[in-house]
Design an enzyme around this catalytic site. Structure first.
Site, PDB file in Angstrom:
ATOM      1  N   GLY A  24     -11.262  13.660  19.760  1.00  0.00           N
ATOM      2  CA  GLY A  24     -12.173  13.663  20.909  1.00  0.00           C
ATOM      3  C   GLY A  24     -13.293  12.656  20.785  1.00  0.00           C
ATOM      4  O   GLY A  24     -14.437  12.907  21.170  1.00  0.00           O
ATOM      5  N   ARG A  31     -26.501  13.580  15.941  1.00  0.00           N
ATOM      6  CA  ARG A  31     -26.363  12.201  15.463  1.00  0.00           C
ATOM      7  C   ARG A  31     -25.221  11.478  16.147  1.00  0.00           C
ATOM      8  O   ARG A  31     -24.261  12.102  16.626  1.00  0.00           O
ATOM      9  CB  ARG A  31     -26.132  12.192  13.946  1.00  0.00           C
ATOM     10  CG  ARG A  31     -27.422  12.342  13.175  1.00  0.00           C
ATOM     11  CD  ARG A  31     -27.206  12.486  11.694  1.00  0.00           C
ATOM     12  NE  ARG A  31     -28.489  12.367  10.990  1.00  0.00           N
ATOM     13  CZ  ARG A  31     -28.675  12.750   9.737  1.00  0.00           C
ATOM     14  NH1 ARG A  31     -27.648  13.279   9.053  1.00  0.00           N
ATOM     15  NH2 ARG A  31     -29.847  12.620   9.150  1.00  0.00           N
ATOM     16  N   GLY A  77       0.836  -1.204   0.000  1.00  0.00           N
ATOM     17  CA  GLY A  77       0.000   0.000   0.000  1.00  0.00           C
ATOM     18  C   GLY A  77       0.873   1.256   0.000  1.00  0.00           C
ATOM     19  O   GLY A  77       1.811   1.358   0.789  1.00  0.00           O
ATOM     20  N   ASP A  93      -0.005   2.089   8.319  1.00  0.00           N
ATOM     21  CA  ASP A  93      -0.520   1.299   9.447  1.00  0.00           C
ATOM     22  C   ASP A  93       0.305   1.402  10.713  1.00  0.00           C
ATOM     23  O   ASP A  93      -0.186   1.085  11.801  1.00  0.00           O
ATOM     24  CB  ASP A  93      -0.596  -0.185   9.038  1.00  0.00           C
ATOM     25  CG  ASP A  93      -1.517  -0.392   7.854  1.00  0.00           C
ATOM     26  OD1 ASP A  93      -1.359  -1.416   7.156  1.00  0.00           O
ATOM     27  OD2 ASP A  93      -2.360   0.483   7.607  1.00  0.00           O
ATOM     28  N   VAL A 146      18.125   8.322  -3.469  1.00  0.00           N
ATOM     29  CA  VAL A 146      18.844   8.725  -4.686  1.00  0.00           C
ATOM     30  C   VAL A 146      19.932   9.744  -4.360  1.00  0.00           C
ATOM     31  O   VAL A 146      21.083   9.624  -4.817  1.00  0.00           O
ATOM     32  CB  VAL A 146      17.852   9.295  -5.726  1.00  0.00           C
ATOM     33  CG1 VAL A 146      18.592   9.885  -6.939  1.00  0.00           C
ATOM     34  CG2 VAL A 146      16.870   8.215  -6.179  1.00  0.00           C
ATOM     35  N   LYS A 197     -25.554  15.001  26.404  1.00  0.00           N
ATOM     36  CA  LYS A 197     -24.601  14.953  25.281  1.00  0.00           C
ATOM     37  C   LYS A 197     -25.402  14.424  24.091  1.00  0.00           C
ATOM     38  O   LYS A 197     -25.809  13.274  24.059  1.00  0.00           O
ATOM     39  CB  LYS A 197     -23.442  14.005  25.629  1.00  0.00           C
ATOM     40  CG  LYS A 197     -22.356  13.903  24.586  1.00  0.00           C
ATOM     41  CD  LYS A 197     -21.193  13.081  25.156  1.00  0.00           C
ATOM     42  CE  LYS A 197     -20.156  12.636  24.151  1.00  0.00           C
ATOM     43  NZ  LYS A 197     -19.650  13.625  23.244  1.00  0.00           N
ATOM     44  N   ARG A 204     -25.297   7.291  11.911  1.00  0.00           N
ATOM     45  CA  ARG A 204     -24.730   7.278  10.553  1.00  0.00           C
ATOM     46  C   ARG A 204     -23.338   6.664  10.600  1.00  0.00           C
ATOM     47  O   ARG A 204     -22.688   6.672  11.658  1.00  0.00           O
ATOM     48  CB  ARG A 204     -24.622   8.709   9.997  1.00  0.00           C
ATOM     49  CG  ARG A 204     -25.945   9.391   9.662  1.00  0.00           C
ATOM     50  CD  ARG A 204     -26.672   8.702   8.541  1.00  0.00           C
ATOM     51  NE  ARG A 204     -27.867   9.425   8.106  1.00  0.00           N
ATOM     52  CZ  ARG A 204     -29.060   9.332   8.696  1.00  0.00           C
ATOM     53  NH1 ARG A 204     -29.196   8.581   9.798  1.00  0.00           N
ATOM     54  NH2 ARG A 204     -30.089  10.001   8.236  1.00  0.00           N
TER      55      ARG A 204
END
Ligand code: F6P
Length: 331
Positions: free
Chosen positions: A194, A171, A19, A136, A32, A222, A255
């Site tokens: 957070g 949400r 990756g 990673d 180089v 909250k 969501r």
């Protein structure tokens, strides 16, 4: 500046594999430029082991790596090669290297890259030094891998944007980040954004713990929350966890957002440019000092060479104090 060498290495080839990661170009540039300083001939192998097997090898001049330090991706392209894991594939690769009189390699990549490099350098007795290039951060023997810090910043920028809309709509957002089987991106991006909960493959944070903290949160009004989930999380990814919460608490407006390959792109930040430059430099210096079969890493700001077997197989643990702190700060 001294040019001491203890080997008669004259031609080295560099390649990127696995990756891609922001900072790979800065590492190529450093390889180089350091090789040019030592009057070595430097070659670039395109598309990692695929290109080595196909003979896609070209000369790299120092001017060809001008104006790339800030660029994401890799000018040498990259690929994952199953063929290189076969003796036939490695034999073709070796023939191509010999056709160019290449006598040492710098491998920029992650676990898979170093697994192949380790077998190859033993099979053909060709010196190879690895540069840990993966977002990673799952390689033992270096505090950070190239691209990790930039990926964490990208993830936090995305989380900040999600926070705006989560706040506007009250949400509960579940955000999935990369990291393969490791939780370094999730832990650091979770702390930096957070997040109310951070799900990592290495920790035993449960969905019940999330439910308890959501209940506690709603008691103090909250009204929205962000939950960050590492893609390798054992109790499932962001969608799976969201589905469980939705079923148990239908009143939550949930969501899911999967940040995905955004974390792989973008211009490397300062930390990754400096880290990549150091590692490209130390990879060439290490080859000239007679080292092989090791990964160059930076630990506590000092270069450390770790044998491939350990870099690949030794577990690099999450910092437990950071995990504990994250829980406390999210209350
Ligand atoms: O190893 C880097 C990485 O981005 C992982 O975090 C992720 O799981 C994987 O690569 C994705 O691989 P691909 O780019 O082949 O989809």
């Amino acid at each position: 500046m001294s040019k001491e060498k203890t080997t008669n290495i004259k031609r080295i080839a560099v390649y990127t594999s696995g990756g891609d990661a922001p900072g790979m170009n800065a590492a190529i540039r450093a390889v180089v430029r350091t090789a040019a300083f030592h009057d070595l001939h430097i070659y670039g192998i395109r598309r990692g082991y695929e290109g080595m097997i196909k003979g896609d090898i070209m000369r790299l001049e120092t001017k060809m790596v001008g104006n790339i330090i800030h660029r994401g991706g890799t000018i040498l392209k990259t690929a994952r090669s199953m063929e290189f894991m076969t003796p036939e594939g490695r034999s073709l690769a070796y023939e191509n290297l010999m056709a160019h009189d290449i006598d040492a390699l710098v491998a920029i990549g992650g676990n898979g890259t170093f697994t192949g490099a380790n077998i190859f350098q033993k099979e053909y007795n060709i010196p190879v030094i690895g540069v840990p290039g993966t977002i990673d951060n799952d390689l033992y023997g270096t505090d950070n891998t190239i691209g990790f810090d930039t990926a964490v910043n990208t993830a936090i920028e995305a989380m900040d944007r999600i926070r705006d809309t989560a706040d506007s709509h009250n949400r509960l957002f579940f955000v999935e980040v990369m990291g393969r089987h490791a939780g370094f991106i999730a832990l650091n991006a979770g702390i930096g954004s957070g997040s109310a909960k951070i799900f990592c493959p290495e920790t035993d944070i449960t969905i019940e713990a999330l439910i308890n903290s959501l209940k506690k949160g709603s008691r103090r009004k909250k009204l929205f929350s962000l939950v960050i989930v590492a893609e390798g999380n054992k109790s499932g990814g962001a969608q799976q966890i969201a589905d469980v919460i939705k079923e148990k608490f239908p009143h939550y407006d949930t969501r899911v957002s999967i940040i995905g390959h955004l974390q792989r792109g973008g211009s490397p930040n300062a930390a990754d440019r400096v880290l990549a430059s150091q590692m490209g430099y130390y990879a060439v210096e290490g080859l000239l000092a007679g080292k092989s079969g090791v990964m160059a890493g930076i630990v506590n700001n000092k270069v450390r060479y770790t044998v491939f077997k350990d870099a690949i197989n030794k577990v690099k643990p999450l910092d437990n104090e950071m995990v504990k702190m994250a829980e406390i700060l999210a209350r």
